[in-house]
Scaffold this motif. Sequence first.
Motif, mmCIF file in Angstrom:
data_model
loop_
_atom_site.group_PDB
_atom_site.id
_atom_site.type_symbol
_atom_site.label_atom_id
_atom_site.label_comp_id
_atom_site.label_asym_id
_atom_site.label_seq_id
_atom_site.Cartn_x
_atom_site.Cartn_y
_atom_site.Cartn_z
ATOM 1 N N ARG A 221 0.842 -1.203 0.000
ATOM 2 C CA ARG A 221 0.000 0.000 0.000
ATOM 3 C C ARG A 221 0.878 1.254 0.000
ATOM 4 N NH1 ARG A 221 -2.693 -1.261 4.199
ATOM 5 N NH2 ARG A 221 -4.176 -2.546 3.045
ATOM 6 N N THR A 222 1.910 1.240 0.830
ATOM 7 C CA THR A 222 2.832 2.377 0.882
ATOM 8 C C THR A 222 3.616 2.509 -0.416
ATOM 9 O OG1 THR A 222 3.059 2.100 3.279
ATOM 10 C CG2 THR A 222 4.746 3.405 2.169
ATOM 11 N N ALA A 223 4.017 1.365 -0.970
ATOM 12 C CA ALA A 223 4.804 1.386 -2.200
ATOM 13 C C ALA A 223 4.030 1.982 -3.356
ATOM 14 C CB ALA A 223 5.251 -0.028 -2.556
ATOM 15 N N ARG A 224 2.721 1.729 -3.427
ATOM 16 C CA ARG A 224 1.924 2.276 -4.520
ATOM 17 C C ARG A 224 1.978 3.800 -4.534
ATOM 18 N NH1 ARG A 224 -1.238 -2.590 -4.397
ATOM 19 N NH2 ARG A 224 -2.181 -2.084 -2.384
ATOM 20 N N THR A 225 1.999 4.406 -3.344
ATOM 21 C CA THR A 225 2.093 5.863 -3.280
ATOM 22 C C THR A 225 3.447 6.340 -3.804
ATOM 23 O OG1 THR A 225 0.668 5.844 -1.321
ATOM 24 C CG2 THR A 225 1.885 7.860 -1.763
ATOM 25 N N GLY A 226 4.527 5.686 -3.374
ATOM 26 C CA GLY A 226 5.853 6.071 -3.837
ATOM 27 C C GLY A 226 6.031 5.876 -5.332
ATOM 28 N N LEU A 227 5.479 4.791 -5.860
ATOM 29 C CA LEU A 227 5.567 4.542 -7.296
ATOM 30 C C LEU A 227 4.866 5.644 -8.084
ATOM 31 C CD1 LEU A 227 4.854 0.698 -7.341
ATOM 32 C CD2 LEU A 227 7.027 1.804 -7.843
ATOM 33 N N ALA A 228 3.678 6.032 -7.618
ATOM 34 C CA ALA A 228 2.929 7.086 -8.316
ATOM 35 C C ALA A 228 3.668 8.417 -8.260
ATOM 36 C CB ALA A 228 1.543 7.222 -7.704
ATOM 37 N N LEU A 229 4.262 8.736 -7.111
ATOM 38 C CA LEU A 229 4.973 9.997 -6.963
ATOM 39 C C LEU A 229 6.123 10.105 -7.959
ATOM 40 C CD1 LEU A 229 5.466 12.656 -5.421
ATOM 41 C CD2 LEU A 229 6.866 11.348 -3.810
ATOM 42 N N HIS A 230 6.814 8.998 -8.176
ATOM 43 C CA HIS A 230 7.978 9.008 -9.064
ATOM 44 C C HIS A 230 7.653 8.558 -10.485
ATOM 45 C CE1 HIS A 230 10.862 10.083 -5.984
ATOM 46 N NE2 HIS A 230 10.333 9.184 -5.186
ATOM 47 N N ASP A 316 4.637 11.950 -18.353
ATOM 48 C CA ASP A 316 4.765 12.411 -16.980
ATOM 49 C C ASP A 316 3.549 11.972 -16.169
ATOM 50 O OD1 ASP A 316 7.216 13.693 -17.319
ATOM 51 O OD2 ASP A 316 6.257 15.508 -18.083
ATOM 52 N N PRO A 317 3.736 11.643 -14.885
ATOM 53 C CA PRO A 317 2.612 11.167 -14.080
ATOM 54 C C PRO A 317 1.652 12.274 -13.680
ATOM 55 C CG PRO A 317 4.582 11.357 -12.721
ATOM 56 C CD PRO A 317 5.009 11.635 -14.146
ATOM 57 N N TRP A 318 1.981 13.527 -13.988
ATOM 58 C CA TRP A 318 1.102 14.639 -13.619
ATOM 59 C C TRP A 318 0.511 15.273 -14.881
ATOM 60 C CZ3 TRP A 318 6.374 14.519 -12.511
ATOM 61 C CH2 TRP A 318 7.189 15.263 -13.377
ATOM 62 N N TRP A 319 -0.558 15.995 -14.716
ATOM 63 C CA TRP A 319 -1.182 16.695 -15.828
ATOM 64 C C TRP A 319 -1.784 17.998 -15.324
ATOM 65 C CZ3 TRP A 319 -3.404 12.837 -13.082
ATOM 66 C CH2 TRP A 319 -4.702 13.021 -12.625
ATOM 67 N N THR A 320 -2.084 18.889 -16.270
ATOM 68 C CA THR A 320 -2.644 20.199 -15.941
ATOM 69 C C THR A 320 -3.990 20.358 -16.634
ATOM 70 O OG1 THR A 320 -0.410 21.129 -15.790
ATOM 71 C CG2 THR A 320 -2.232 22.680 -15.955
ATOM 72 N N GLU A 321 -4.951 20.903 -15.895
ATOM 73 C CA GLU A 321 -6.278 21.141 -16.462
ATOM 74 C C GLU A 321 -6.773 22.514 -16.003
ATOM 75 O OE1 GLU A 321 -8.843 18.741 -13.056
ATOM 76 O OE2 GLU A 321 -8.090 17.663 -14.815
ATOM 77 N N GLU A 322 -7.743 23.058 -16.720
ATOM 78 C CA GLU A 322 -8.313 24.344 -16.348
ATOM 79 C C GLU A 322 -9.390 24.146 -15.291
ATOM 80 O OE1 GLU A 322 -9.685 26.588 -19.637
ATOM 81 O OE2 GLU A 322 -7.771 26.568 -20.695
ATOM 82 N N ALA A 323 -9.434 25.060 -14.330
ATOM 83 C CA ALA A 323 -10.455 24.986 -13.283
ATOM 84 C C ALA A 323 -11.814 25.305 -13.877
ATOM 85 C CB ALA A 323 -10.131 25.952 -12.152
ATOM 86 N N GLY A 324 -12.845 24.560 -13.432
ATOM 87 C CA GLY A 324 -14.187 24.795 -13.927
ATOM 88 C C GLY A 324 -14.955 25.750 -13.026
ATOM 89 N N GLY A 325 -16.188 26.058 -13.396
ATOM 90 C CA GLY A 325 -17.036 26.911 -12.564
ATOM 91 C C GLY A 325 -16.859 28.371 -12.872
ATOM 92 N N PRO A 326 -17.674 29.219 -12.242
ATOM 93 C CA PRO A 326 -17.632 30.668 -12.521
ATOM 94 C C PRO A 326 -16.351 31.329 -12.075
ATOM 95 C CG PRO A 326 -19.119 30.180 -10.686
ATOM 96 C CD PRO A 326 -18.747 28.873 -11.291
ATOM 97 N N GLU A 327 -15.631 30.703 -11.106
ATOM 98 C CA GLU A 327 -14.395 31.315 -10.603
ATOM 99 C C GLU A 327 -13.156 30.687 -11.230
ATOM 100 O OE1 GLU A 327 -14.406 30.989 -6.417
ATOM 101 O OE2 GLU A 327 -16.197 32.216 -6.117
ATOM 102 N N GLY A 328 -13.371 29.886 -12.263
ATOM 103 C CA GLY A 328 -12.236 29.166 -12.836
ATOM 104 C C GLY A 328 -11.513 29.898 -13.935
ATOM 105 N N ASP A 329 -11.890 31.118 -14.235
ATOM 106 C CA ASP A 329 -11.271 31.854 -15.326
ATOM 107 C C ASP A 329 -9.787 32.062 -15.076
ATOM 108 O OD1 ASP A 329 -11.003 33.281 -17.682
ATOM 109 O OD2 ASP A 329 -11.395 35.193 -16.669
ATOM 110 N N GLY A 330 -8.961 31.464 -15.937
ATOM 111 C CA GLY A 330 -7.517 31.664 -15.848
ATOM 112 C C GLY A 330 -6.821 30.770 -14.841
#
Length: 402
Positions: A221-230, A316-330
Amino acid sequence: MRTVLVTGPGGAGRTTVAAATALAAARDGARTLLISADPIPGFPDATAPTPVTAGLRSVRIDSAAHFRDELLSLQEQLSSVLELLGGNPLDGEELTELPGSGELALLHALRRAARGDWSAEAYDLLVVDLPPLRDALRLLALPEQLRRYLRRLLPQERQAARALRPMLAQLAGVPMPAQWLYEAAARHDAELAQVQALIEDRSTTLRLVAEPGPAADEALRTARTGLALHGLRAEAPVANRLLPGHSPDPFFAALAAQQEKSLGHWADEGAAPVRVAHLGRDPQGPDDLLALAGADGDGNALAVSGIGEAGGRAPDPWWTEEAGGPEGDGILVWCLRLPGAVKKDLQLVRRGGELLLTVGPFHRIVPLEPALRRCTVSGAALTDGVLRVRFTPDPALWPRTG
């Protein structure tokens, strides 16, 4: 070349499974190289690739010899400075390896395998017997960390001042080692880059070996977290030393029931585990190891998929997305999957163009994309195993228009 990195909690039989994996792959026709720091019964104890069976060669890492050679080489490079200081050179016979030398020797072996130093013909499969699980995850993160240290301590742009070094040497009265130091740093950076590329390749996976039980449940269980981080890719875990499920002995029946309970937990948290039965004795040679793999007619339990497929850098294990909703502009949201992570064990620090992430015992420094570097961190949350960090454009660096 396909690469399988084998590790698991201490005493789980990772070396045995690594050897069985390599033997089974060679039996299926793959040209295979096995790297291990530990001796394997029935295998040659050689520090150069040596034939084991048709299609399989093995090599044992000699960390003491690697430590001695590296230290003597460094001593030779520093000979002029040591003579000036009145130092007495060390002889190879009086050197004793220090803690951590085994990890560096293993990285050196991975580099040699990656660039084909050990064979005139390419291998189809590389199987690496890594240290125990926690140490293995630190080892796999080491090339990226060491390269970052080199760039910070000896930045390439500082070499522009090399014309001043003879003058500085005359003023100081001692030789200036900066030139060879920068050259050594560049060489080590290139070597580490080769190892990092092998670890991050899409065709490289981690094979986790554990003996089912409460301790293994927590370790995986702990290893899965470390694997995802790296950003490391793990195969289905290998459940080693499984006992027969219908033993007339109450003691063994209770142990088998506990193992089955653990296997249920493993399946709930990920892919169904690969089952490897207990032989009733320690494996003594290639025949016993092939029996563990099931390569004697019962199917290959430890088969390696994708041998011969093209590799390339993993996404890469990370990704970027735009925030939704009325306050998500930018607002941009940087996301990273961290299965098993707990909020109280999570630390996040923004420093310049980097994010410093700590999750339990694991730590990683992640470079931010150019767009995120012109933003400020406005919040973070860990929800359903995904870390989401909100970035708001900084008007001083990224003025809004319109």
